[in-house]
Scaffold this motif. Structure first.
Motif, PDB file in Angstrom:
ATOM      1  N   THR A   1      -0.153  38.544  23.095  1.00 42.02           N
ATOM      2  CA  THR A   1      -0.212  37.607  21.975  1.00 42.02           C
ATOM      3  C   THR A   1      -1.607  37.052  21.706  1.00 42.02           C
ATOM      4  N   PHE A   2      -2.419  36.957  22.728  1.00 44.79           N
ATOM      5  CA  PHE A   2      -3.774  36.418  22.526  1.00 44.79           C
ATOM      6  C   PHE A   2      -4.673  37.573  22.103  1.00 44.79           C
ATOM      7  N   LEU A   3      -4.477  38.012  20.840  1.00 46.81           N
ATOM      8  CA  LEU A   3      -5.155  39.203  20.337  1.00 46.81           C
ATOM      9  C   LEU A   3      -5.928  38.855  19.076  1.00 46.81           C
ATOM     10  N   ALA A   4      -7.081  39.516  18.900  1.00 48.46           N
ATOM     11  CA  ALA A   4      -7.924  39.222  17.744  1.00 48.46           C
ATOM     12  C   ALA A   4      -7.484  40.012  16.515  1.00 48.46           C
ATOM     13  N   GLU A   5      -7.436  39.297  15.384  1.00 45.89           N
ATOM     14  CA  GLU A   5      -7.201  39.963  14.097  1.00 45.89           C
ATOM     15  C   GLU A   5      -8.564  40.292  13.481  1.00 45.89           C
TER      16      GLU A   5
ATOM     17  N   ASN B   1     -18.497  27.273  16.131  1.00 42.72           N
ATOM     18  CA  ASN B   1     -18.758  28.532  15.456  1.00 42.72           C
ATOM     19  C   ASN B   1     -17.519  29.428  15.572  1.00 42.72           C
ATOM     20  N   VAL B   2     -16.912  29.784  14.457  1.00 40.63           N
ATOM     21  CA  VAL B   2     -15.688  30.595  14.533  1.00 40.63           C
ATOM     22  C   VAL B   2     -16.052  32.025  14.926  1.00 40.63           C
ATOM     23  N   SER B   3     -15.571  32.441  16.074  1.00 45.41           N
ATOM     24  CA  SER B   3     -15.896  33.781  16.539  1.00 45.41           C
ATOM     25  C   SER B   3     -14.745  34.745  16.277  1.00 45.41           C
ATOM     26  N   THR B   4     -13.535  34.200  16.253  1.00 46.98           N
ATOM     27  CA  THR B   4     -12.361  35.070  16.233  1.00 46.98           C
ATOM     28  C   THR B   4     -11.208  34.411  15.487  1.00 46.98           C
ATOM     29  N   ILE B   5     -10.447  35.228  14.764  1.00 52.03           N
ATOM     30  CA  ILE B   5      -9.154  34.774  14.221  1.00 52.03           C
ATOM     31  C   ILE B   5      -8.087  35.586  14.950  1.00 52.03           C
ATOM     32  N   LEU B   6      -7.054  34.882  15.449  1.00 50.49           N
ATOM     33  CA  LEU B   6      -6.010  35.600  16.201  1.00 50.49           C
ATOM     34  C   LEU B   6      -5.028  36.299  15.265  1.00 50.49           C
ATOM     35  N   LYS B   7      -4.383  37.309  15.811  1.00 53.66           N
ATOM     36  CA  LYS B   7      -3.263  37.948  15.116  1.00 53.66           C
ATOM     37  C   LYS B   7      -2.114  36.952  15.036  1.00 53.66           C
TER      38      LYS B   7
END
Ligand SMILES: Nc1ncnc2c1ncn2[C@@H]1O[C@H](COP(=O)(O)OP(=O)(O)O)[C@@H](O)[C@H]1O
Ligand SMILES: [Mg+2]
Lengths: 436, 246
Positions: A142-146, A202-208
């Motif tokens: 679940t902790f995956l990058a979109e 700083n936004v590095s990642t958006i999760l799925k």
């Protein structure tokens, strides 16, 4: 006259019963209304309950790792009861827990309520301070990058956004995207005169998108910062919980690690396994469901007594008619059938209408719930907390529910119609004819 | 009391089977703590083709007697034989079947209000399990016989008292009953209509040979009856044989 031939056709008996119902339309309708209400309640509750149960199971199965345990400060279930106010879990307690036999990873989590702003929009969210590497190891599904990737050696100002935070309206109008800077503000101290702290992240990642409640694991409506940043920004060594990944999901491992940790902390912590949580919660829901069904049952019982009352009145006011029928040679059995026939026609009608109405009501409730729960009415960012419960219940009408409702309606009507019907059939024709 | 073994027929033929026969028929009712002797011992034999009028003051036991020989009620003492069958030995269904041999006409018509004339007449046939087509045909024919051929689809509320009583007679005639019992059939209708009913009954008796037993105060009917039984206080006071045709 040959006796074998003297036998009223069942169709004629039912036709006669039907003619009685047709004449007393309003009375019959009112009786049926009682049945309809009872059955409506039962069908609505059961079909919503069934939909809810399936939704819940689905939600829990998402992001639930069976080989995890959650350690929170305070004894007793989920921190309720027997809590020791002076006791805190510390971030570096993970080192102690790591030593316990059967523990693979021990991960500290700091979570706080903060407000974040970007493009002049501000909203309140819960922020989770966590070690990204270990977190993605425990919640790999679940902790995956979109967009972007999970940074394994993050900078201090790195921030990861849940899907629901980045795209709150679920329509592509984004709150923030990778590379954006957002302002994080934390208010502490007295409510009327709070001390605020902020920093730019700083936004590095958006999760799925994850879906579900995210109980114990990542959720769509949270933001994630490195644990070290959290410790520094919130100026604390205390953590809210420690997540443990076990070497396997065997019950023995769960039990031994649980008791070991409880001993370690002198029973000042509670250790919860997701399976235990799941069964506790689903147990709670069955109790609620049972309670609601019991209420409908009572409604139906009241309807049943209503039916009995109506039937008794119907027998009384038709005493003369029964006398006539019997004087014309109608058998007790057929008189009984006429009255039971009336009762079962009411049951049939009440059952069908009740099921239809119950189905309608449960759909309306579901619609209402989904609008309310998704915050679509209150709207905007202020209802961010409600979004954490993005729950939609689709009512489900299983054949079992259909059968149950229908059978119940018929049984109640026949059962409560039996006594007056028997009384009618046993009447002495002469006495019945004398009745005014 | 003096005529404990009254034989109305005075007939030498011993094999004669009677439509109705009663032996020492008694009926008592309990009203609170008071015992009411409605019938104090009636012995009677009724032959096929009879037209019997039972007269007497109100409360003398006429209705009680008709109810007993119509198998609607059970005697407190004595026997009722209908077509040779002892009514007291019959139970539930047999009793119901026996009632199909009796055509009962009540003082207050006792029609089913929600059914039209034809359906009312059909009802005993439906109870007997006769199919739709047959019973419709029989009902319409009987309604024509009683002179209501043009009132077939009227509800009781749309009919006069005399018309309702004729529907009741048509209903009583369904399924070829062994005899008709009429309890004050003209008690609730005007004298002109009453005369029509009397004429109808006489016609049924004379032309179709239907056995008729009725309770009445009406001198017009009494005049037409072949035999008269006068009841007083639950006993046969006297009979009028002179008027008998036998
Ligand atoms: N169900 C009953 N309960 C008590 N008394 C009754 C009942 N039926 C009739 N009686 C009494 O029996 C007597 C005969 O009644 P009934 O046969 O109706 O007389 P009639 O038809 O000649 O007027 C009367 O005194 C009446 O009050
Ligand atoms: Mg009378």
């Amino acid at each position: 006259m040959r006796e074998g031939l003297i036998k009223m056709k069942i169709l004629d008996v039912f036709k006669y019963a039907l003619s009685g119902i047709r004449v007393r339309k309003l009375r019959t309708f009112l009786t049926t209304l009682g049945v309809i209400i009872g059955i409506t309640g039962i069908v609505a509750l059961l079909s919503l309950g069934e939909g809810f149960r399936i939704e819940m199971t689905g939600q829990f199965e998402q992001g639930f790792s069976l080989n995890t345990l959650t350690v929170t400060p305070g004894g007793g279930f989920m921190g309720f009861g027997g809590g020791d106010d002076e006791f805190y879990l510390l971030v570096n307690d993970t080192e102690t827990i790591d030593e316990v036999e059967g523990v693979n990873i021990a991960l500290a989590i700091i979570s706080k309520q903060v407000s974040i702003s970007s493009n002049n929009i501000t909203r309140s969210v819960s922020v989770v301070g966590v070690n990204f590497t270990q977190y993605s190891e425990i919640y790999g599904s679940t902790f995956l990058a979109e967009n972007g990737s999970i940074p394994f050696s993050p900078a201090n100002d790195t921030i990861i956004l849940g899907a629901g935070i980045a795209d709150p309206w679920n329509n592509g109008t984004l709150f923030a995207s990778v590379g954006d800077k957002i302002n994080i503000t934390w208010a502490t101290g007295p409510i009327l005169n709070p001390i605020t702290k902020s920093y730019i992240a700083n936004v590095s990642t958006i999760l799925k998108e994850i879906g579900g409640f995210g109980l114990g694991g990542p959720s769509d409506n949270q933001i994630y910062i490195p644990i070290t940043t959290a410790q520094e920004f919130f100026d604390t060594e205390q953590c809210n919980q420690i997540i443990i990944q076990l070497i396997d999901s065997n019950q023995e491992t769960i039990d031994s690690v649980t008791s070991e940790i409880e001993k370690l902390y002198d029973d000042k912590v509670s250790v919860i396994s997701p399976t235990a949580l799941l069964s506790t919660i689903s147990g709670m829901f069955s109790i609620i469901e049972l309670f609601l069904v019991a209420i409908s049952g009572i409604a139906l019982l009241v309807a049943g007594i209503g039916i009995m009352n109506i039937m008794i009145v119907s027998v009384l006011e038709r005493t003369r008619e029964i006398g006539i029928l019997k004087s014309l040679g109608m058998k007790d059995r057929n008189v009984l059938t006429i009255f039971l026939g009336e009762a079962s026609l009411i049951g049939l009608l009440g059952g069908v209408l009740g099921i239809a109405l119950g189905w309608g009501v449960s759909n309306v409730i579901s619609l209402f719930l989904s609008v309310f729960m998704s915050g679509g009415v209150g709207g905007g960012f202020d209802t961010g907390q409600q979004q954490a419960m993005a729950l939609s219940i689709t009512p489900i009408l299983t054949p079992t529910i259909l059968f149950l409702a229908f059978a119940f309606s018929l049984v109640v009507c026949i059962l409560f119609g039996l006594y007056p019907a028997r009384r009618a059939s046993k009447l002495n024709p002469v006495e019945a004819l004398r009745y005014e | 009391m003096k005529d404990t073994n009254l034989d109305l027929l005075k007939n030498d033929s011993i094999e004669k089977s009677y439509v109705v026969e009663t032996q020492d028929l008694k009926k008592t009712y309990l009203m609170g703590k008071v015992i009411v002797h409605a019938l104090r011992g009636i012995d009677l034999k009724i032959e096929e083709g009879d037209f019997i009028a039972i007269t007497g003051p109100s409360g003398c036991g006429k209705s009680t007697f008709l109810n007993l020989i119509g198998a609607l009620d059970k005697p407190s003492n004595g026997k009722v034989y209908i077509d040779g069958a002892d009514v007291s030995t019959l139970k539930g269904n047999q009793l119901a079947n026996l009632r199909r041999k009796v055509g009962f006409v009540f003082q207050f018509f006792n029609l089913i209000q929600k059914l039209n004339a034809r359906k009312n007449v059909e009802l005993p046939l439906a109870i007997m399990g006769v199919n739709n087509k047959k019973r419709r045909k029989e009902a319409e024919e009987l309604l024509r016989i009683v002179g209501l051929g043009d009132r077939i689809n009227h509800r009781p509320t749309e009919l006069s008292g005399g018309e309702q009583q004729r529907v009741a007679i048509a209903r009583a005639l369904t399924g070829n009953p062994r005899f008709l019992l009429l309890d004050e059939p003209t008690g609730n209708i005007d004298s002109k209509t009453a005369q029509e009913i009397v004429t109808l009954l006489k016609k049924l008796n004379e032309e179709k040979g239907i056995t008729i037993i009725l309770a009445t105060h009406d001198q017009n009917i009494t005049n037409e009856a072949k035999k008269i039984i006068h009841l007083i206080d639950g006993r046969i006071e006297h009979t009028n044989f002179e008027r008998g045709v036998n």
